[in-house]
Design a protein around this motif. Structure first.
Motif, PDB file in Angstrom:
ATOM      1  N   ASN A   1       0.679  -9.276   4.518  1.00 26.98           N
ATOM      2  CA  ASN A   1       0.322 -10.024   3.296  1.00 26.98           C
ATOM      3  C   ASN A   1       0.486  -9.223   1.997  1.00 26.98           C
ATOM      4  OD1 ASN A   1      -0.356 -12.030   5.068  1.00 26.98           O
ATOM      5  ND2 ASN A   1      -2.478 -12.226   4.413  1.00 26.98           N
ATOM      6  N   THR A  44       0.892  -8.380  -1.802  1.00 26.85           N
ATOM      7  CA  THR A  44       0.666  -9.039  -3.087  1.00 26.85           C
ATOM      8  C   THR A  44       1.421  -8.364  -4.221  1.00 26.85           C
ATOM      9  OG1 THR A  44      -1.292  -7.697  -3.532  1.00 26.85           O
ATOM     10  CG2 THR A  44      -1.645  -9.799  -2.406  1.00 26.85           C
ATOM     11  N   ASN A  45       1.624  -7.046  -4.115  1.00 22.57           N
ATOM     12  CA  ASN A  45       2.265  -6.308  -5.202  1.00 22.57           C
ATOM     13  C   ASN A  45       2.797  -5.003  -4.638  1.00 22.57           C
ATOM     14  OD1 ASN A  45       1.836  -4.611  -8.152  1.00 22.57           O
ATOM     15  ND2 ASN A  45       2.599  -6.697  -8.226  1.00 22.57           N
ATOM     16  N   ALA A  92      -3.371  -8.217   0.982  1.00 24.72           N
ATOM     17  CA  ALA A  92      -4.504  -9.131   0.785  1.00 24.72           C
ATOM     18  C   ALA A  92      -4.753  -9.853   2.106  1.00 24.72           C
ATOM     19  CB  ALA A  92      -4.238 -10.118  -0.330  1.00 24.72           C
ATOM     20  N   TYR A  98      -8.086 -12.234   2.127  1.00 23.77           N
ATOM     21  CA  TYR A  98      -7.902 -13.108   0.967  1.00 23.77           C
ATOM     22  C   TYR A  98      -8.786 -14.340   1.044  1.00 23.77           C
ATOM     23  CZ  TYR A  98      -5.243 -16.429  -2.004  1.00 23.77           C
ATOM     24  OH  TYR A  98      -4.845 -17.362  -2.930  1.00 23.77           O
ATOM     25  N   LEU A 140      -4.399  -7.249  -6.359  1.00 21.38           N
ATOM     26  CA  LEU A 140      -3.189  -7.925  -6.829  1.00 21.38           C
ATOM     27  C   LEU A 140      -2.243  -7.022  -7.605  1.00 21.38           C
ATOM     28  CD1 LEU A 140      -4.678 -11.332  -8.030  1.00 21.38           C
ATOM     29  CD2 LEU A 140      -3.555 -10.827  -5.870  1.00 21.38           C
ATOM     30  N   ASP A 197      -7.037 -15.402  -7.672  1.00 20.03           N
ATOM     31  CA  ASP A 197      -5.647 -15.163  -8.086  1.00 20.03           C
ATOM     32  C   ASP A 197      -5.522 -14.944  -9.587  1.00 20.03           C
ATOM     33  OD1 ASP A 197      -4.961 -15.582  -5.468  1.00 20.03           O
ATOM     34  OD2 ASP A 197      -4.295 -17.638  -5.765  1.00 20.03           O
ATOM     35  N   THR A 199       5.057 -15.606  -9.760  1.00 19.14           N
ATOM     36  CA  THR A 199       4.340 -14.375  -9.386  1.00 19.14           C
ATOM     37  C   THR A 199       4.946 -13.169 -10.123  1.00 19.14           C
ATOM     38  OG1 THR A 199       5.692 -14.380  -7.368  1.00 19.14           O
ATOM     39  CG2 THR A 199       3.458 -15.222  -7.179  1.00 19.14           C
ATOM     40  N   SER A 259       6.353 -12.479  -3.767  1.00 18.59           N
ATOM     41  CA  SER A 259       5.168 -12.138  -4.546  1.00 18.59           C
ATOM     42  C   SER A 259       5.439 -11.056  -5.575  1.00 18.59           C
ATOM     43  CB  SER A 259       4.031 -11.687  -3.618  1.00 18.59           C
ATOM     44  OG  SER A 259       4.442 -10.582  -2.828  1.00 18.59           O
ATOM     45  N   TRP A 261       5.299 -12.720   0.609  1.00 15.53           N
ATOM     46  CA  TRP A 261       3.940 -12.992   1.131  1.00 15.53           C
ATOM     47  C   TRP A 261       4.007 -13.780   2.433  1.00 15.53           C
ATOM     48  CZ3 TRP A 261      -1.291 -12.412   0.272  1.00 15.53           C
ATOM     49  CH2 TRP A 261      -2.155 -13.435   0.682  1.00 15.53           C
TER      50      TRP A 261
END
Length: 956
Positions: free
Chosen positions: A60, A62-63, A77, A80, A127, A172, A339, A414, A429
């Protein structure tokens, strides 16, 4: 939390290393169930994309950020929104979310090693991540957390809560990634899940918020109209900058919804994308320093729905594009869930990709590429292509809750980042849906793609940061936080390195030249002198703009031939300069203004902030005495500044038959933004104008402004005050009887039925039910009558509290299987929906506009929304019920909050209430939209209706 010693970190996180080769069982579970390969992606013909890494190396994503060794750092995440996603039903980490390092150790173009840098219970769906030297900065609301690896063993030796107080825990719309800019400062952003009450390391306080609450159980309190220590009101999502030591926190722009990531290029330009409340108003934008991005009202107390004017389309209203003081919104990308952002400044992919702005669009399964072109004092973002997607052609239809078997739709980019090798890395993601605050992929699968030139192997260079040559090479690198290593090392040497840095001004890559300009400005007097030469002599406007930003000179000369971009920066720089010191420059800038350039106009507005009255009084004598004869640029400035001193001139223009309706509208709008009693009285007068366009618009503004900016300027309440009627008094008596346990039960039941059958009585029942004061035994009695109450809103809201006496459930599947008759669908819309919803030219703007609903839902999704209207309430359309001290009950959509609470009811009428007069308020769970069954609609009716709204071919 102060610095945490190593033993605390180790207690929180045991570092693990995972080697990975070949095809993994977990990966096989995600192969497409259709003939198409779910791992296949499409890129431009001269590029190729390879699957660089996938679960279980990480989960997962996110960044991400990429370090000087070419290693990819991922924030995961996994945990989440576990208030929505049950941890026992999916992958879950008891010790908190993780930061993972991925590495390609054998140089074959694929990751084969994974290492957990840290696992921390303070990490709840982080994030953002920035790897800046030996500091790993993680954005995870309410904190920016700094982990320091002092000895380079990939284990954090210190942990510091660097800044705290940001809203948006497990949300988010919260803190996003931090990067080191070309100026050496750190740049980051946060979404609108406030409030944000943050003190920087020097003691400066940010106080920001808005009307927005919800999304998580923790985001239950927020408010707009808060002032920070700079005396300004910042609202919504924020773009922020600070020094590396945590001082100098500054708001660079505000009033975004949820700008997921700010990308800063080497010229110092900000680029962002932002998602929307409705179906077709996402955007990609260039961001001007000091600007208002237009999501909420300027003080954050009202939604865009509350401020939407009768003639505005959704995109214009959503971003307040016709309000003075709002930045141009940029490219309308339609429906989606944007995103990560990236500006590619490298040469490895080929010169044509240098300067490409990439915008990840998770909802549409694509990363878009832009080639921004200067347009006046701003940029044109109309040139957009699909850069990488899981489809050969990206669909215009975004169905966020489509969980079909075609797993190509599970590609959810993402983030995108440039590696030191010049390749572009895209994190996926991977989930059946995006949005709705949920995740349907229970195994936490994720992927990273690597994009390179077709047939060309890219390798990560080795940097000798102990030598000036190595530091220069680091500064030239396309990976943003890698080049900061060179910047920091070179800056520390001062004037000693002016000559080698100056040589970069001849580099064929203009982004590298710009980095040199920023650095020279910080290399003592010698370096500053070289930057000043660029400002005065360069023929490249981007470099002159960069030099102006880097030097921030107070003594400059305004010349019309300097170029709109540089003039824009000059205007912005005057914002905090006292008027007497800035007025001549402002006059010269106005002379250079092109009336059609909204970017330049906004820069002028920022430069005159707090000085509008004085500037207008000084400049007005040089204009035509009769304002009807103003030039377009003069009229535009009066609109943008809207000073009280311009009121008489604006009134004259608003009533001038010789002017066009658009010019009169401009003047009326300017009057509406003057917060003064005289402006309110003028608008009242204009509501009686013999010019129909003027009277109608003025009537709107009077009724709108009396609920907010002008509410306390005139005694509006006295003019519209209502006293209790005999019927209302009688209903209060019946309520007492129903609640009196000493009264015989038949009499109390009669009281309940009487209340349920009356408009005002129904309001009293709903208010009592909202506070759980209705005796349980009377609910069935009330239900027999309340669903036939004469007030539609009472009927709709009764379902929150009372069981329907009858009514068959409707089947989405059955309705979807029936062919649609769009002609009948149109009739059904006009009969059942048009009183609240607009579809193209039909209907009213009370509920969400359905004109482009086909961009968000397919037939199944729309039918589900109709049959289950309370399953996914859009922000701004949650119903509230409010009771006041004078025993009145109000219900509707909350469109303004603060000292004055504003509700819009189901008929579109607004009600303004003093917060001090409110004794209770409750947000209801159910939509004000009636259930289809309560309207007597059957599955075939719903098929016809959805076919009409979705513009389906006959029979589908």
């Amino acid at each position: 939390m102060p610095n945490a010693p190593l033993k605390i970190i180790v207690a929180m996180s045991l570092v693990s290393v995972l080697s990975f080769t070949g095809t993994n069982t977990l990966q096989n579970e995600y192969r497409a169930e259709s003939p198409s390969d779910s791992n296949k992606v499409f890129v431009p013909d001269d590029l190729e994309a390879t699957l660089w890494a996938e679960a279980p190396l990480f989960y997962n994503p996110t960044n991400m950020d990429i370090d000087a060794k070419g290693r990819v750092w991922i924030t995961e995440a996994v945990n989440y929104r576990e208030f929505n996603n049950k941890p026992d039903k999916k992958l879950h980490f008891d010790q908190g979310d993780r930061v993972v390092i991925l590495e390609d150790t054998d140089g074959d173009g694929k990751a084969d090693k994974s290492k957990v840098f840290v696992q921390d219970k303070d990490l709840v769906a982080p994030l953002g991540i920035g790897v800046i030297g030996n500091k790993i900065i993680v954005s995870c609301a309410p904190n920016i957390i700094m982990y320091t690896d002092e000895n380079g063993d990939d284990v954090p030796d210190k942990k510091e809560i660097f800044l705290t107080g940001f809203g948006g825990l497990d949300h988010d719309h919260s803190l996003h990634s931090l990067t080191a800019g070309p100026d050496g400062r750190w740049h980051f952003n946060t979404g609108n899940a406030g409030p944000h009450n943050v003190k920087d390391k020097s003691g400066w306080n940010l106080r920001s918020g808005s009307i927005y609450t919800g999304g998580t159980p923790y985001n239950d309190k927020n408010q707009g109209n808060q002032k920070s220590d700079d005396g300004r009101v910042w609202v919504g999502g924020l773009a922020l900058r600070m020094n590396p030591d945590g001082t100098g926190l500054k708001v660079m722009a505000h009033n975004f919804r949820n700008s997921y990531e700010i990308a800063i290029d080497s010229y110092g330009n900000y680029w962002q994308n932002d998602n929307d409340d409705q179906v077709v108003t996402c955007r990609t934008s260039w961001v001007m320093e000091g600007s208002n991005a237009g999501y909420f009202s300027a003080d954050g107390t009202r939604t865009w729905q509350a401020d939407r004017r009768p003639d505005q389309d959704m995109f214009t209203a959503h971003w307040h594009q016709e309000d003075p003081g709002v930045l141009v919104a940029g490219d309308n990308t339609g429906a989606g869930s944007p995103t990560g952002m990236l500006v590619y400044e490298g040469d490895a992919l080929g010169e044509k990709y240098r300067g490409t702005v990439l915008s990840c669009e998770a909802g549409r399964n694509v990363v878009w590429a832009y080639w921004p072109q200067p347009k006046g004092a701003g940029f044109d973002l109309s040139k957009r292509i699909d850069f990488i997607s899981s489809f050969p052609k990206v669909e215009a239809h975004y169905v966020w809750n489509d969980t079909g078997v075609d797993k190509r739709k599970w590609f959810r980019p993402s983030d995108a980042a440039t590696g030191p090798d010049g390749a572009i890395y895209v994190a996926d993601w991977y989930d059946p849906i995006v949005g709705g605050h949920a995740m349907h992929d229970k195994k936490g699968y994720g992927r990273i793609y690597r994009i390179t030139p077709k047939g060309k192997k890219l390798t990560t260079p080795k940097f000798d940061l102990s030598s000036i040559d190595g530091q220069i090479e680091a500064l030239k690198n396309p990976a943003i936080n890698v080049r900061n290593l060179g910047f920091v090392a070179l800056k520390a040497q001062g004037e000693k390195v002016v000559q080698p840095v100056k040589m970069l001004l001849n580099d064929p890559n203009s982004f590298i030249q710009a980095r040199a300009v920023w650095l020279l400005a910080q290399l003592g007097d010698q370096g500053k002198a070289e930057a000043e030469k660029v400002l005065k002599e360069s023929k490249d406007e981007n470099l002159r703009i960069t030099a102006f930003r880097a030097l921030n000179p107070s003594n400059f000369s305004v010349q019309k031939n300097l170029g709109s971009g540089l003039l824009r920066e000059m205007a912005i720089s005057l914002r905090d300069v006292p008027y007497e010191q800035s007025k001549e420059k402002l006059k010269a800038l106005f002379t250079a203004f092109d009336s059609g350039d909204r970017y330049f106009l906004e820069a002028l507005g920022i430069g005159t902030d707090g000085k509008e009255e004085a500037f207008y009084k000084d400049i007005r004598p040089s204009w035509p005495k009769d304002p009807v004869g103003w030039t377009p640029k003069q009229a535009a400035l009066a609109w943008r500044l809207h000073p009280k001193a311009a009121l008489s001139d604006l009134r004259t223009r608003a009533t001038a038959k010789a002017l066009s309706a658009a010019d009169r509208k401009q003047a009326l709008t300017a009057i509406a933004f003057i917060k003064d009693k005289a402006a309110a009285l003028t608008m009242l007068e204009l509501s009686k104008s013999p010019l129909k366009d003027v009277s109608e618009q003025a009537f709107y503004w009077v009724n709108f402004r009396k609920t907010n900016d002008w509410q306390d300027l005139i005694n509006w309440q006295q003019a519209t005050a209502a006293v209790l009627s005999p019927v209302q008094k009688k209903m209060l008596e019946w309520q007492k009887i129903m609640m009196d346990t000493s009264v015989a039960k038949p009499q109390r039941e009669l009281a309940a039925k009487t209340l349920a059958s009356d408009l005002y009585g129904g309001q009293l029942l709903l208010a009592a039910a909202g506070e759980s004061k209705i005796p349980k035994e009377f609910k069935p009695v009330i239900a027999e009558a309340i669903f036939n109450n004469p007030d539609r809103s009472v009927r709709m809201m009764a379902g929150d509290y009372f069981p329907r006496p009858s009514g068959k459930g409707l089947s989405v599947n059955l309705a979807a299987s029936l062919p649609a008759d769009v002609t009948k669908g149109k009739q059904l819309f006009q009969t059942n929906c048009a009183s609240c919803h607009r579809f193209e030219t039909d209907g009213k703007d009370i509920g969400p506009d359905l004109s482009m609903i086909n961009k968000k839902f397919d037939k199944n999704g729309l039918l589900d929304a109709i049959i289950n209207p309370s399953a996914g309430l859009a922000f701004g359309y949650e119903p509230w019920i409010i009771q006041t001290k004078d025993k009145n009950t109000y219900y509707g959509f909350l469109v303004g909050d603060g000292a004055t609470v504003v509700l819009k009811d189901a008929a579109g009428q607004t009600m303004s209430l003093k917060s001090t007069n409110i004794i209770s308020r409750k947000q209801l769970k159910n939509s004000l939209m009636p259930e289809a069954s309560s309207l007597g609609l059957k599955e075939k009716d719903l098929s016809d209706l959805s076919g009409y709204l979705l513009k389906l071919p006959a029979g589908e």
